[in-house]
Design a protein around this motif. Structure first.
Motif, short mmCIF file in Angstrom:
data_model
loop_
_atom_site.label_atom_id
_atom_site.label_comp_id
_atom_site.label_asym_id
_atom_site.label_seq_id
_atom_site.Cartn_x
_atom_site.Cartn_y
_atom_site.Cartn_z
N THR A 210 15.39 -9.07 -4.31
CA THR A 210 14.30 -8.92 -3.39
C THR A 210 13.04 -8.58 -4.26
O THR A 210 13.03 -8.08 -5.32
CB THR A 210 14.58 -8.20 -2.19
OG1 THR A 210 14.76 -7.00 -2.39
CG2 THR A 210 15.66 -8.47 -1.38
N VAL A 211 11.86 -9.13 -3.60
CA VAL A 211 10.43 -8.42 -3.94
C VAL A 211 10.63 -6.87 -4.11
O VAL A 211 10.22 -6.44 -5.15
CB VAL A 211 9.49 -8.87 -3.10
CG1 VAL A 211 8.10 -7.95 -3.34
CG2 VAL A 211 9.37 -10.44 -3.15
N ALA B 157 10.95 -2.17 -7.88
CA ALA B 157 11.53 -0.86 -8.18
C ALA B 157 12.37 -1.00 -9.39
O ALA B 157 12.86 0.42 -9.76
CB ALA B 157 12.53 -0.58 -6.89
N PHE B 158 12.64 -1.94 -10.05
CA PHE B 158 13.70 -2.16 -11.26
C PHE B 158 13.40 -1.27 -12.24
O PHE B 158 14.32 -0.38 -12.85
CB PHE B 158 13.76 -3.53 -11.55
CG PHE B 158 14.63 -3.72 -12.76
CD1 PHE B 158 15.97 -3.92 -12.68
CD2 PHE B 158 14.26 -3.85 -14.11
CE1 PHE B 158 16.90 -4.11 -13.57
CE2 PHE B 158 15.05 -3.95 -15.20
CZ PHE B 158 16.53 -4.10 -14.86
N VAL C 100 7.25 2.06 -4.33
CA VAL C 100 7.15 0.26 -4.26
C VAL C 100 6.13 -0.19 -3.14
O VAL C 100 5.33 -1.29 -3.18
CB VAL C 100 8.52 -0.05 -3.90
CG1 VAL C 100 8.66 -1.83 -3.59
CG2 VAL C 100 9.34 0.29 -5.17
N HIS C 101 6.07 0.57 -1.94
CA HIS C 101 5.31 -0.04 -0.66
C HIS C 101 3.94 0.23 -1.12
O HIS C 101 3.16 -0.54 -0.77
CB HIS C 101 5.79 0.68 0.41
CG HIS C 101 7.12 0.42 1.17
ND1 HIS C 101 7.35 -0.77 1.42
CD2 HIS C 101 8.34 0.87 1.17
CE1 HIS C 101 8.49 -1.06 1.86
NE2 HIS C 101 9.17 0.00 1.97
N SER C 102 3.68 1.17 -1.67
CA SER C 102 2.09 1.39 -2.30
C SER C 102 1.63 0.39 -3.15
O SER C 102 0.74 -0.19 -3.08
CB SER C 102 2.26 2.93 -2.93
OG SER C 102 0.78 3.08 -3.41
N LEU D 75 0.57 -7.54 -0.66
CA LEU D 75 2.01 -8.17 -0.32
C LEU D 75 3.14 -7.37 0.21
O LEU D 75 4.12 -7.70 -0.01
CB LEU D 75 2.38 -9.07 -1.72
CG LEU D 75 1.48 -10.21 -2.21
CD1 LEU D 75 2.03 -10.62 -3.63
CD2 LEU D 75 1.30 -11.32 -1.21
N ASP D 76 2.62 -6.41 0.82
CA ASP D 76 3.55 -5.46 1.30
C ASP D 76 4.58 -6.04 2.69
O ASP D 76 5.58 -5.49 2.85
CB ASP D 76 3.05 -4.27 2.16
CG ASP D 76 1.82 -4.53 2.81
OD1 ASP D 76 0.94 -5.38 2.45
OD2 ASP D 76 1.80 -3.90 3.85
N TRP D 77 3.95 -7.25 3.04
CA TRP D 77 4.76 -7.81 4.16
C TRP D 77 5.88 -8.74 3.49
O TRP D 77 6.64 -9.43 4.21
CB TRP D 77 3.69 -8.61 5.04
CG TRP D 77 3.05 -9.67 4.16
CD1 TRP D 77 1.89 -9.39 3.28
CD2 TRP D 77 3.15 -11.09 3.97
NE1 TRP D 77 1.36 -10.36 2.90
CE2 TRP D 77 2.08 -11.43 3.22
CE3 TRP D 77 4.00 -11.95 4.74
CZ2 TRP D 77 1.95 -12.83 2.90
CZ3 TRP D 77 3.78 -13.13 4.32
CH2 TRP D 77 2.67 -13.78 3.46
#
Length: 364
Positions: free
Chosen positions: A90-91, A96-97, A117-119, A126-128
């Motif tokens: 996923t995105v 996070a990788f 990651v969310h930040s 593109l957080d959505w």
């Protein structure tokens, strides 16, 4: 982080990719490596990243020689043209990788990684899309995710290889504006490779023009565009007309005609002797069109096509009295075009209000 490359040499078989290249990149600067395919720009970027090894020369990051340092220890983020996202992830997992792959002693907790990651996804707007897979994204979205992944490991240097090359023109334009805005917020030392002149001039703090493994000119976008140092730079940056002629008193003779007139500004690229063969350059908006009834001077040409759009009219022409046909592009105001009432096939003459001339000896 500042970057220096000193006397970099790289050869692939008999092909000289880089020929004794030395450059300084200032901390927090966004620099474009610009040039045609095969000029050495991507090879130089890969050597800075540690993905390629130079035959000779040194790479210095923040005063430390890192020529022999492994790519994973250089703290460099790399963004490729074709995204290089993991299709099965996923995105969220793609971003996070890099953080998850750090040694256990350096690795953040799951909660810290999730927050980061969310930040980053918010940063690239593109957080959505966190739960989507790459195949469900547009090209522009994938490239922004690739950039977020590169930023996740907190690199001190960001390297981008033709980052928008696989995208259509409209998306490219949107993303390069976005990249400039993002850089102004983060101030990470960044180098990006492109063959798109408009992209380099619009985005970069400085532009490095490269040709056949050599650096032709370095400067701000305004400097390299307004004051090109070589015929290559003039010909590569933006639309331009090239006239091959002789430097005579009062102008430049192309064939039997004088391209200049009494008001022409002649800018000399170095010492150009009277009577010497020269290369004369003029931008489309620096050329005047005269009908035969209007003038008896200027280079004869034939109108091939008239393109009317917006405030300006573009006229495409062919030479008529030269041994080999040359093509010219001229840009005039809509009012001037209406006055001239140009028709396809019409014979006209061209003169230049401004010319940049270089001695033709020793130039390509």
């Amino acid at each position: 982080m500042s970057i220096q490359v000193k006397n970099i040499q790289k050869q692939f078989g008999e092909f000289q990719a880089l020929n004794n290249v030395s450059l300084d990149f200032n901390s927090g600067e966004l620099v474009a490596l610009l040039g045609p395919s095969g000029c050495g720009k991507t090879t130089l970027l890969r050597i800075i990243a540690g993905l390629e090894r130079a035959d000779a020369g040194t790479v210095i990051l923040d005063g430390e020689d890192t020529s022999d340092t492994h790519v994973r220890d250089r703290n460099v983020g790399f963004v490729f043209q074709h995204y290089a996202l993991f299709k099965h992830m996923t995105v969220f997992d793609n971003v996070a990788f890099g953080m998850r792959m750090k040694p256990r002693s350096e690795r953040a907790s799951k909660a810290e990684i999730a927050d980061k990651v969310h930040s980053l996804l918010k940063l690239v707007q593109l957080d959505w899309l966190a739960d989507r897979f790459p195949s469900q994204l547009s090209g522009g979205q994938r490239q922004r995710i690739a950039l977020a992944r590169a930023l996740a490991v907190e690199p001190k240097v960001l390297l981008l290889d033709e980052p928008f090359g696989a995208l259509d023109a409209k998306v490219r334009k949107e993303l390069r504006r976005w990249l400039r805005k993002l850089h102004d917020e983060l101030h990470i030392t960044s180098i990006f490779v492109t063959h798109d002149q408009e992209e380099a001039l619009e985005v970069a703090d400085r532009v490095v023009l490269m040709n056949q493994g050599n650096v032709e000119q370095i400067g701000t976008p305004e400097e390299v565009y307004q004051h090109p140092a070589t015929p290559f730079v003039y010909g590569f940056l933006g639309s331009v007309n090239l006239f091959k002629g002789r430097h005579m008193e009062g102008g430049v003779h192309v064939g039997e005609s004088n391209l200049a007139h009494a008001g022409t500004v002649l800018n000399h690229g170095g010492a150009v002797l009277p009577g010497a063969d020269v290369l004369a350059f003029a931008r489309p908006h620096e050329i005047d069109i005269h009908t035969d009834s209007e003038s008896t001077f200027g280079v004869p040409a034939k109108v091939v096509r008239v393109l009317r759009f917006g405030l300006n009219t573009r006229v495409e022409l062919d030479s008529t009295d030269l041994l080999a046909t040359q093509h010219f592009d001229v840009e005039i105001s809509a009012e001037r075009a209406s006055y001239l009432n140009l028709q396809e096939g019409q014979l006209v003459r061209l003169s230049a209000r401004q010319l940049k001339i270089f001695d033709a000896v020793g130039t390509a």
